[in-house]
Design a protein around this motif. Sequence first.
Motif, PDB file in Angstrom:
ATOM      1  N   LEU A  67       0.832  -1.210   0.000  1.00 56.31           N
ATOM      2  CA  LEU A  67       0.000   0.000   0.000  1.00 56.31           C
ATOM      3  C   LEU A  67       0.863   1.255   0.000  1.00 56.31           C
ATOM      4  O   LEU A  67       0.511   2.247  -0.641  1.00 56.31           O
ATOM      5  N   GLU A  68       1.989   1.212   0.698  1.00 53.38           N
ATOM      6  CA  GLU A  68       2.862   2.383   0.773  1.00 53.38           C
ATOM      7  C   GLU A  68       3.405   2.752  -0.602  1.00 53.38           C
ATOM      8  O   GLU A  68       3.439   3.924  -0.981  1.00 53.38           O
ATOM      9  N   GLU A  69       3.831   1.741  -1.365  1.00 49.27           N
ATOM     10  CA  GLU A  69       4.337   2.009  -2.721  1.00 49.27           C
ATOM     11  C   GLU A  69       3.237   2.573  -3.618  1.00 49.27           C
ATOM     12  O   GLU A  69       3.478   3.502  -4.390  1.00 49.27           O
ATOM     13  N   ILE A  70       2.053   2.029  -3.491  1.00 44.15           N
ATOM     14  CA  ILE A  70       0.917   2.506  -4.306  1.00 44.15           C
ATOM     15  C   ILE A  70       0.580   3.947  -3.921  1.00 44.15           C
ATOM     16  O   ILE A  70       0.312   4.785  -4.790  1.00 44.15           O
ATOM     17  N   GLN A  71       0.635   4.252  -2.636  1.00 43.95           N
ATOM     18  CA  GLN A  71       0.368   5.621  -2.195  1.00 43.95           C
ATOM     19  C   GLN A  71       1.418   6.588  -2.747  1.00 43.95           C
ATOM     20  O   GLN A  71       1.085   7.697  -3.173  1.00 43.95           O
ATOM     21  N   ILE A  72       2.655   6.174  -2.751  1.00 43.83           N
ATOM     22  CA  ILE A  72       3.718   7.018  -3.314  1.00 43.83           C
ATOM     23  C   ILE A  72       3.443   7.263  -4.800  1.00 43.83           C
ATOM     24  O   ILE A  72       3.559   8.396  -5.282  1.00 43.83           O
ATOM     25  N   LEU A  73       3.068   6.201  -5.513  1.00 43.96           N
ATOM     26  CA  LEU A  73       2.778   6.341  -6.944  1.00 43.96           C
ATOM     27  C   LEU A  73       1.607   7.294  -7.182  1.00 43.96           C
ATOM     28  O   LEU A  73       1.665   8.153  -8.067  1.00 43.96           O
ATOM     29  N   ILE A  74       0.567   7.169  -6.388  1.00 43.57           N
ATOM     30  CA  ILE A  74      -0.602   8.059  -6.534  1.00 43.57           C
ATOM     31  C   ILE A  74      -0.179   9.513  -6.307  1.00 43.57           C
ATOM     32  O   ILE A  74      -0.511  10.394  -7.113  1.00 43.57           O
ATOM     33  N   CYS A  75       0.571   9.756  -5.254  1.00 41.30           N
ATOM     34  CA  CYS A  75       1.032  11.125  -4.964  1.00 41.30           C
ATOM     35  C   CYS A  75       1.936  11.633  -6.079  1.00 41.30           C
ATOM     36  O   CYS A  75       1.823  12.785  -6.516  1.00 41.30           O
TER      37      CYS A  75
ATOM     38  N   LYS B  27      -0.068  17.792 -12.418  1.00 43.04           N
ATOM     39  CA  LYS B  27      -0.331  19.186 -12.053  1.00 43.04           C
ATOM     40  C   LYS B  27      -1.702  19.684 -12.489  1.00 43.04           C
ATOM     41  O   LYS B  27      -1.886  20.857 -12.782  1.00 43.04           O
ATOM     42  N   GLU B  28      -2.651  18.787 -12.565  1.00 40.93           N
ATOM     43  CA  GLU B  28      -4.047  19.168 -12.781  1.00 40.93           C
ATOM     44  C   GLU B  28      -4.928  18.113 -12.122  1.00 40.93           C
ATOM     45  O   GLU B  28      -4.493  16.989 -11.916  1.00 40.93           O
ATOM     46  N   PRO B  29      -6.147  18.486 -11.750  1.00 36.50           N
ATOM     47  CA  PRO B  29      -7.032  17.520 -11.090  1.00 36.50           C
ATOM     48  C   PRO B  29      -7.293  16.307 -11.979  1.00 36.50           C
ATOM     49  O   PRO B  29      -7.389  16.423 -13.202  1.00 36.50           O
ATOM     50  N   VAL B  30      -7.385  15.153 -11.335  1.00 36.99           N
ATOM     51  CA  VAL B  30      -7.608  13.883 -12.031  1.00 36.99           C
ATOM     52  C   VAL B  30      -8.903  13.271 -11.513  1.00 36.99           C
ATOM     53  O   VAL B  30      -9.103  13.201 -10.294  1.00 36.99           O
ATOM     54  N   PRO B  31      -9.786  12.815 -12.402  1.00 32.99           N
ATOM     55  CA  PRO B  31     -11.007  12.148 -11.927  1.00 32.99           C
ATOM     56  C   PRO B  31     -10.663  10.921 -11.077  1.00 32.99           C
ATOM     57  O   PRO B  31      -9.779  10.146 -11.432  1.00 32.99           O
ATOM     58  N   ARG B  32     -11.355  10.776  -9.967  1.00 27.49           N
ATOM     59  CA  ARG B  32     -11.077   9.679  -9.015  1.00 27.49           C
ATOM     60  C   ARG B  32     -11.074   8.321  -9.697  1.00 27.49           C
ATOM     61  O   ARG B  32     -10.212   7.482  -9.437  1.00 27.49           O
ATOM     62  N   GLU B  33     -12.015   8.083 -10.613  1.00 29.79           N
ATOM     63  CA  GLU B  33     -12.112   6.773 -11.254  1.00 29.79           C
ATOM     64  C   GLU B  33     -10.979   6.507 -12.231  1.00 29.79           C
ATOM     65  O   GLU B  33     -10.747   5.376 -12.639  1.00 29.79           O
ATOM     66  N   MET B  34     -10.223   7.541 -12.592  1.00 28.09           N
ATOM     67  CA  MET B  34      -9.141   7.363 -13.551  1.00 28.09           C
ATOM     68  C   MET B  34      -7.921   6.681 -12.930  1.00 28.09           C
ATOM     69  O   MET B  34      -7.223   5.926 -13.597  1.00 28.09           O
ATOM     70  N   LEU B  35      -7.640   6.940 -11.649  1.00 28.94           N
ATOM     71  CA  LEU B  35      -6.446   6.353 -11.025  1.00 28.94           C
ATOM     72  C   LEU B  35      -6.475   4.826 -11.017  1.00 28.94           C
ATOM     73  O   LEU B  35      -5.490   4.202 -11.429  1.00 28.94           O
ATOM     74  N   PRO B  36      -7.560   4.181 -10.575  1.00 34.17           N
ATOM     75  CA  PRO B  36      -7.570   2.712 -10.643  1.00 34.17           C
ATOM     76  C   PRO B  36      -7.495   2.206 -12.095  1.00 34.17           C
ATOM     77  O   PRO B  36      -6.864   1.187 -12.364  1.00 34.17           O
ATOM     78  N   GLU B  37      -8.107   2.956 -13.010  1.00 38.01           N
ATOM     79  CA  GLU B  37      -8.063   2.573 -14.427  1.00 38.01           C
ATOM     80  C   GLU B  37      -6.615   2.558 -14.924  1.00 38.01           C
ATOM     81  O   GLU B  37      -6.199   1.635 -15.617  1.00 38.01           O
TER      82      GLU B  37
ATOM     83  N   ASP C  97      -6.197  -2.799  -3.832  1.00 38.94           N
ATOM     84  CA  ASP C  97      -5.137  -2.077  -3.139  1.00 38.94           C
ATOM     85  C   ASP C  97      -5.104  -0.608  -3.560  1.00 38.94           C
ATOM     86  O   ASP C  97      -4.852   0.273  -2.736  1.00 38.94           O
ATOM     87  N   VAL C  98      -5.356  -0.339  -4.830  1.00 36.28           N
ATOM     88  CA  VAL C  98      -5.383   1.051  -5.306  1.00 36.28           C
ATOM     89  C   VAL C  98      -6.506   1.810  -4.601  1.00 36.28           C
ATOM     90  O   VAL C  98      -6.309   2.929  -4.115  1.00 36.28           O
ATOM     91  N   GLY C  99      -7.675   1.189  -4.502  1.00 38.02           N
ATOM     92  CA  GLY C  99      -8.804   1.820  -3.806  1.00 38.02           C
ATOM     93  C   GLY C  99      -8.489   2.080  -2.345  1.00 38.02           C
ATOM     94  O   GLY C  99      -8.766   3.165  -1.815  1.00 38.02           O
ATOM     95  N   ALA C 100      -7.876   1.098  -1.683  1.00 36.86           N
ATOM     96  CA  ALA C 100      -7.522   1.253  -0.268  1.00 36.86           C
ATOM     97  C   ALA C 100      -6.464   2.348  -0.097  1.00 36.86           C
ATOM     98  O   ALA C 100      -6.538   3.154   0.841  1.00 36.86           O
ATOM     99  N   ALA C 101      -5.500   2.407  -1.000  1.00 37.70           N
ATOM    100  CA  ALA C 101      -4.453   3.433  -0.927  1.00 37.70           C
ATOM    101  C   ALA C 101      -5.050   4.825  -1.112  1.00 37.70           C
ATOM    102  O   ALA C 101      -4.701   5.755  -0.370  1.00 37.70           O
ATOM    103  N   MET C 102      -5.959   4.977  -2.069  1.00 38.37           N
ATOM    104  CA  MET C 102      -6.608   6.273  -2.283  1.00 38.37           C
ATOM    105  C   MET C 102      -7.411   6.685  -1.061  1.00 38.37           C
ATOM    106  O   MET C 102      -7.332   7.837  -0.615  1.00 38.37           O
ATOM    107  N   ASP C 103      -8.191   5.758  -0.519  1.00 34.57           N
ATOM    108  CA  ASP C 103      -9.011   6.064   0.664  1.00 34.57           C
ATOM    109  C   ASP C 103      -8.145   6.495   1.841  1.00 34.57           C
ATOM    110  O   ASP C 103      -8.476   7.457   2.553  1.00 34.57           O
TER     111      ASP C 103
ATOM    112  N   ARG D 297      11.704   8.300  -5.704  1.00 36.64           N
ATOM    113  CA  ARG D 297      12.809   7.492  -6.235  1.00 36.64           C
ATOM    114  C   ARG D 297      12.760   6.035  -5.765  1.00 36.64           C
ATOM    115  O   ARG D 297      13.468   5.189  -6.300  1.00 36.64           O
ATOM    116  N   SER D 298      11.933   5.748  -4.768  1.00 36.25           N
ATOM    117  CA  SER D 298      11.816   4.365  -4.307  1.00 36.25           C
ATOM    118  C   SER D 298      11.007   3.514  -5.288  1.00 36.25           C
ATOM    119  O   SER D 298      11.001   2.294  -5.184  1.00 36.25           O
ATOM    120  N   LEU D 299      10.335   4.172  -6.242  1.00 36.07           N
ATOM    121  CA  LEU D 299       9.553   3.459  -7.262  1.00 36.07           C
ATOM    122  C   LEU D 299      10.390   3.280  -8.526  1.00 36.07           C
ATOM    123  O   LEU D 299      11.201   4.142  -8.856  1.00 36.07           O
TER     124      LEU D 299
END
Length: 192
Positions: free
Chosen positions: A17-25, A32-42, A54-60, A91-93
């Motif tokens: 989850l930590e790696e996924i959270q880093i990727l999302i951030c 540098k622009e808003p992203v629709p919530r449903e686009m990240l899991p896609e 895991d993507v859903g849990a990381a976003m939440d 850089r950890s990713l």
Amino acid sequence: MSNVFTAGVAPGGLRSLEEIQILICYMLCSIKEPVPREMLPEIIAGNGMANFFDVGAAMDDLLKKGHIAESGSGMLTAAAGGREISETLFRSLPFTLRERSVNLAIQLLSRARCRSQSSADIEKTDEGFVVTCQLLDGGKPMLSVSVTTADALQAEAVKKSFLQDPAVLYRSTLAVLNGQYKDEDGKLRILL
């Protein structure tokens, strides 16, 4: 029996989850622009970078901690904590994973913008059905193409195909008008 928590994750994909959270951030900061919530899991799960759940849990979790923010229209942005996570830990990713995720997000956002600035209308005439496809720029027509089809089914197919990726028509039309195409053996090849 495959593990449901690693199902769909390609080799080299993220499993914590930590790696996924880093990727999302990282993605939200890089775009540098808003992203629709449903686009990240896609983007992430749909391309084997991590498991969908895991993507859903990381976003939440990121939302709950205030590292990312969600607008009333479901658009996500990086908050101060998310920017800090991205700057410190990106850089950890794996580099290829970071680049692929950002490129996919930019492509999807570009298509969504293009779709929102395009229209396709069908009109029944004595000769058949006329499909008028338009790309708009600031509400003004940038490109307009009309095609006559024999029946309503074909007209709907043309409309649907255009609306899936309107930029293809624009790029192809410009390529033909600028002479950037090849016609070999009766096959059109766009050089862009």
